[in-house]
Design a protein around this motif. Structure first.
Motif, mmCIF file in Angstrom:
data_model
loop_
_atom_site.group_PDB
_atom_site.id
_atom_site.type_symbol
_atom_site.label_atom_id
_atom_site.label_comp_id
_atom_site.label_asym_id
_atom_site.label_seq_id
_atom_site.Cartn_x
_atom_site.Cartn_y
_atom_site.Cartn_z
ATOM 1 N N LEU A 88 29.430 -25.271 -16.037
ATOM 2 C CA LEU A 88 28.179 -25.887 -15.613
ATOM 3 C C LEU A 88 27.815 -26.934 -16.649
ATOM 4 N N VAL A 89 27.121 -27.963 -16.245
ATOM 5 C CA VAL A 89 26.615 -28.948 -17.198
ATOM 6 C C VAL A 89 25.094 -28.935 -17.108
ATOM 7 N N VAL A 90 24.470 -28.588 -18.221
ATOM 8 C CA VAL A 90 23.028 -28.387 -18.270
ATOM 9 C C VAL A 90 22.395 -29.466 -19.142
ATOM 10 N N THR A 91 21.446 -30.190 -18.594
ATOM 11 C CA THR A 91 20.652 -31.110 -19.399
ATOM 12 C C THR A 91 19.424 -30.343 -19.874
ATOM 13 N N ARG B 179 16.477 -24.897 -26.234
ATOM 14 C CA ARG B 179 15.740 -25.807 -25.361
ATOM 15 C C ARG B 179 16.123 -25.638 -23.889
ATOM 16 N N SER B 180 16.275 -24.379 -23.499
ATOM 17 C CA SER B 180 16.628 -24.075 -22.113
ATOM 18 C C SER B 180 15.468 -23.368 -21.419
ATOM 19 N N VAL B 181 15.768 -22.652 -20.362
ATOM 20 C CA VAL B 181 14.725 -21.927 -19.628
ATOM 21 C C VAL B 181 14.217 -20.741 -20.465
ATOM 22 N N LEU C 134 22.740 -29.550 -13.667
ATOM 23 C CA LEU C 134 21.317 -29.258 -13.467
ATOM 24 C C LEU C 134 20.553 -29.649 -14.723
ATOM 25 N N THR C 135 19.251 -29.799 -14.539
ATOM 26 C CA THR C 135 18.360 -30.179 -15.631
ATOM 27 C C THR C 135 17.265 -29.133 -15.766
ATOM 28 N N VAL C 136 17.036 -28.664 -16.974
ATOM 29 C CA VAL C 136 15.942 -27.712 -17.213
ATOM 30 C C VAL C 136 14.609 -28.447 -17.010
ATOM 31 N N ALA C 137 13.740 -27.880 -16.206
ATOM 32 C CA ALA C 137 12.445 -28.512 -15.934
ATOM 33 C C ALA C 137 11.599 -28.552 -17.197
ATOM 34 N N PRO C 138 10.736 -29.556 -17.328
ATOM 35 C CA PRO C 138 9.888 -29.626 -18.528
ATOM 36 C C PRO C 138 8.905 -28.458 -18.575
ATOM 37 N N ASP C 139 8.430 -28.173 -19.789
ATOM 38 C CA ASP C 139 7.425 -27.110 -19.950
ATOM 39 C C ASP C 139 6.183 -27.455 -19.158
ATOM 40 N N GLU C 140 5.556 -26.430 -18.624
ATOM 41 C CA GLU C 140 4.272 -26.610 -17.933
ATOM 42 C C GLU C 140 3.180 -26.742 -18.990
ATOM 43 N N PRO C 141 2.209 -27.630 -18.767
ATOM 44 C CA PRO C 141 1.127 -27.757 -19.760
ATOM 45 C C PRO C 141 0.253 -26.512 -19.790
#
Ligand code: FES
Length: 106
Positions: free
Chosen positions: A4-7, A33-35, A99-106
């Motif tokens: 897998l390639v993870v951003t 810096r992942s989920v 896939l790309t890890v979604a940004p942190d929720e504020p």
């Protein structure tokens, strides 16, 4: 193993040798810096939110109702690309998935 390639959250691409039978979340949560995956895969936190590269969307099983409800509450929700990584099992058919890890929720 399945590549897998993870951003990650810093925009870096990381190659992961994923174990089939486990979820994507279980395979990527230990990367820096992942989920976060706070609920451990129970589909109740959405901190395992990822954005799947467009060309892979149709090759994944559809979202279940519970997954859609959780994603709907996320600010980073992308109706086309958002998935909860705990709800997708890694199979050999996902070789090369990006896939790309979604940004942190504020
Ligand atoms: S780990 Fe909590 S919803 Fe996926």
């Amino acid at each position: 193993m399945v590549k897998l390639v993870v951003t990650d959250k810093d925009g870096r691409d990381v190659a992961v040798d994923a174990r089939p039978g486990l979820s994507i979340m279980e395979n990527i949560r230990d990367l820096p810096r992942s989920v976060e995956a706070i609920c451990g895969g129970l589909c109740s936190c959405a901190t395992c939110h990822v954005l799947i590269d467009t060309e892979w969307i149709s090759r994944l099983p559809p979202r279940r109702y519970e997954e859609r409800i959780m994603l709907d509450r996320s600010r980073a929700y992308d109706v086309a690309r958002s998935r909860l990584s705990c709800q997708i099992k890694v199979t050999d058919a996902l070789e090369g998935l990006r896939l790309t890890v979604a940004p942190d929720e504020p």
